[in-house]
Structures are given as C-alpha cells and as structure tokens.
Design an enzyme around this catalytic site. Structure first.
Site, PDB file in Angstrom:
ATOM      1  N   ASP A   1       0.839  -1.212   0.000  1.00 58.55           N
ATOM      2  CA  ASP A   1       0.000   0.000   0.000  1.00 58.55           C
ATOM      3  C   ASP A   1       0.867   1.253   0.000  1.00 58.55           C
ATOM      4  O   ASP A   1       2.031   1.225   0.427  1.00 58.55           O
ATOM      5  CB  ASP A   1      -0.855   0.047   1.278  1.00 58.55           C
ATOM      6  CG  ASP A   1      -1.806  -1.125   1.386  1.00 58.55           C
ATOM      7  OD1 ASP A   1      -2.152  -1.685   0.341  1.00 58.55           O
ATOM      8  OD2 ASP A   1      -2.186  -1.463   2.527  1.00 58.55           O
TER       9      ASP A   1
HETATM   10  N1  URA Z   1      -1.260  -6.018   3.865  1.00 59.71           N
HETATM   11  C1  URA Z   1      -1.732  -4.765   3.904  1.00 59.71           C
HETATM   12  O1  URA Z   1      -2.749  -4.490   4.526  1.00 59.71           O
HETATM   13  N2  URA Z   1      -1.045  -3.825   3.239  1.00 59.71           N
HETATM   14  C2  URA Z   1       0.083  -4.051   2.557  1.00 59.71           C
HETATM   15  O2  URA Z   1       0.663  -3.138   1.978  1.00 59.71           O
HETATM   16  C3  URA Z   1       0.561  -5.372   2.535  1.00 59.71           C
HETATM   17  C4  URA Z   1      -0.130  -6.350   3.196  1.00 59.71           C
END
Ligand code: URA
Length: 261
Positions: free
Chosen positions: A111
């Site tokens: 993310d």
């Molecule tokens: N899980 C999440 O919630 N975000 C990420 O970036 C990776 C795994």
C-alpha cells in the site's frame, strides 16, 4: 545472451552478477578484491567482456546467469506500487533503475503507506509462481497497531478470520511490546483510554489479498498505525536503508525459485 551490450563496465558486471549493488561493487573494486584475467582491477571506468574475460571476486569466478534481473527495494511510505500513475503521484518507478532495466515490474504490491521489502524482477514466470496462492510463499510484516493486543485476539488471527472476501488462512502472530502512543493533548482527551497505547506485532501470512493485514487487524478492532514488510519468502530486508535498492544475490534467486515450487 546477446553480445551487443559488451564490453560493459566492470562495476555494472559485478552488480548484474549479484556481487553487490553498483555502489557496493565499486567498493569491492577499490578494495582490490576483484580480478580480471588474474589482474587486480581498481580503476572504476574499466570495461570487461563477460564472454571472454575471467572475472573473480575474492578469487571466485563470477558469471552472468542470464539476462533476467531481480532486485529488492526498501519502499518508503508515500509511493504507489505501480510503474505508471496517470495522475502523476509518486511511484516506486522513481526509486529503482527502471531506465537501465525497462522490463522490471513489482512482484505484488505494498500500500501507499506500507514500507519495506518490495521485490522487482523481469522474469514474469517466476513472479507469477511466487504470487500464486497455491505456493503459499510467506510474507512477514511488522505492524504497530493501536491499543493493547491480547493473546485471545492474536489467536483469532492465527486461526483465521472472516473478511468480506472470504476467510483468511491461518497466520503466524507474535505479540511484541506495548507502549504509550505519541498523541497530541487533544487526541489524548478524545480517544478512549485503550487507544492511547500501541502494540508491535509480527504477522506472517501466506496469501496476498488487497490490504489484507490492515483488514485482519481492523476485524479484531485494532487500527494499523505502521506496517513494514520485513521478509518475502526466503528474502530478508535486513539493513537495507529506506528508499534504497539492491540486486539479489545468486543464492537468493535460487532460494526464490525453490520457494516458488
Ligand atoms: N497487507 C496490507 O494491509 N497492506 C500491505 O501493503 C501489505 C499487506
């Protein structure tokens, strides 16, 4: 392998052979650890022909396995995991040698606000196998979550919880330390007392659904305040500084092939 890229700069060869990053390779040369046809070469502009020259690091011959490239980035927060954003927001492309290796793409995604180990490669087949759920490649995250996490809550995640896109598979969960959150005096008054603390948790999952770790913790009532991926299958982020990348070593690429079945 095409010969039109040869001769190439020695430090580029060393990096492509997985000896170290480009900068690290220069340091290896300056330290006198690299020989070409038996002669120590410390001059940074030196060129080699990998098809005919024998290039050694500490006496061990190095080879370019093939033309595929694999590297890891320590992704900082504030970058999208994409090679192109039509809206012009910062992307991970800006942080890797994308011009030099035009075929590189990220393996999976982190993310915008997640930091840590993001793998890039040119080998689509390996990437596909690493991401395929049937291979159960593990990803370890360090999360800092709001509030104090109980063993009973951790156990729910270990067993699997029901998210809107289906049940999660069993996860590895280890609870670390809880501490007071750095909050403004106003937030301290408005937040419930339980949210004035934070807990570090290590969470290992073998799936890769969108925002999965954040959604798992939200499901048990804990907002994720920080999320960092520390390991992807056999690869560890180690001490790679934020925003920096390095080529994978040959042994790491082999371990990835093994992990991908
Ligand atoms: N899980 C999440 O919630 N975000 C990420 O970036 C990776 C795994």
């Amino acid at each position: 392998m095409s010969t039109d890229i040869y001769p190439m700069r020695l430090q580029k060869f060393l990096a492509r052979a997985g000896a170290a990053s480009r900068r690290g390779s220069e340091e290896l040369m300056s330290a006198g650890r690299v020989t070409v046809n038996g002669c120590v070469v410390t001059e940074l502009g030196s060129k080699v022909d990998p098809l005919h020259d024998v290039i050694c690091l500490d006496g061990r011959p190095l080879r370019l396995g093939d033309d595929s490239v694999c590297l890891m980035l320590n992704k900082p927060a504030g970058y999208l995991t994409t090679m192109d954003d039509p809206q012009g927001r910062p992307t991970v492309r800006e942080l890797i040698p994308a011009v030099e290796h035009p075929g590189l793409f990220p393996v999976g995604r982190l993310d915008f606000d997640t930091t840590g180990l993001l793998l890039f490669m040119t080998d689509g087949e390996l990437a596909h196998r690493l991401l395929h759920p049937s291979h159960h490649v593990s990803k370890r995250y360090r999360a800092v979550v709001a509030g104090r996490l109980s063993e009973a809550e951790a156990e729910q995640l270990r067993q699997g919880v029901l998210l809107k896109d289906g049940p999660t598979q069993p996860a590895g969960v280890e609870i670390g330390e809880s501490s007071a959150r750095a909050l403004s005096p106003r937030a301290r008054h408005t937040l419930p007392a339980a949210a004035a603390e934070q807990t570090t948790v290590w969470c290992t999952i073998r799936e890769g659904r969108k925002r999965q770790v954040r959604r798992m913790f939200a499901h048990i009532g804990h907002e994720v305040l920080e999320l960092e991926r520390e390991a992807f299958g056999p690869l560890q982020l180690g001490g790679l500084p934020s925003g920096q990348w390095r080529y994978l070593e040959q042994a790491e690429i082999q371990a990835l092939h093994q992990a991908a079945g």
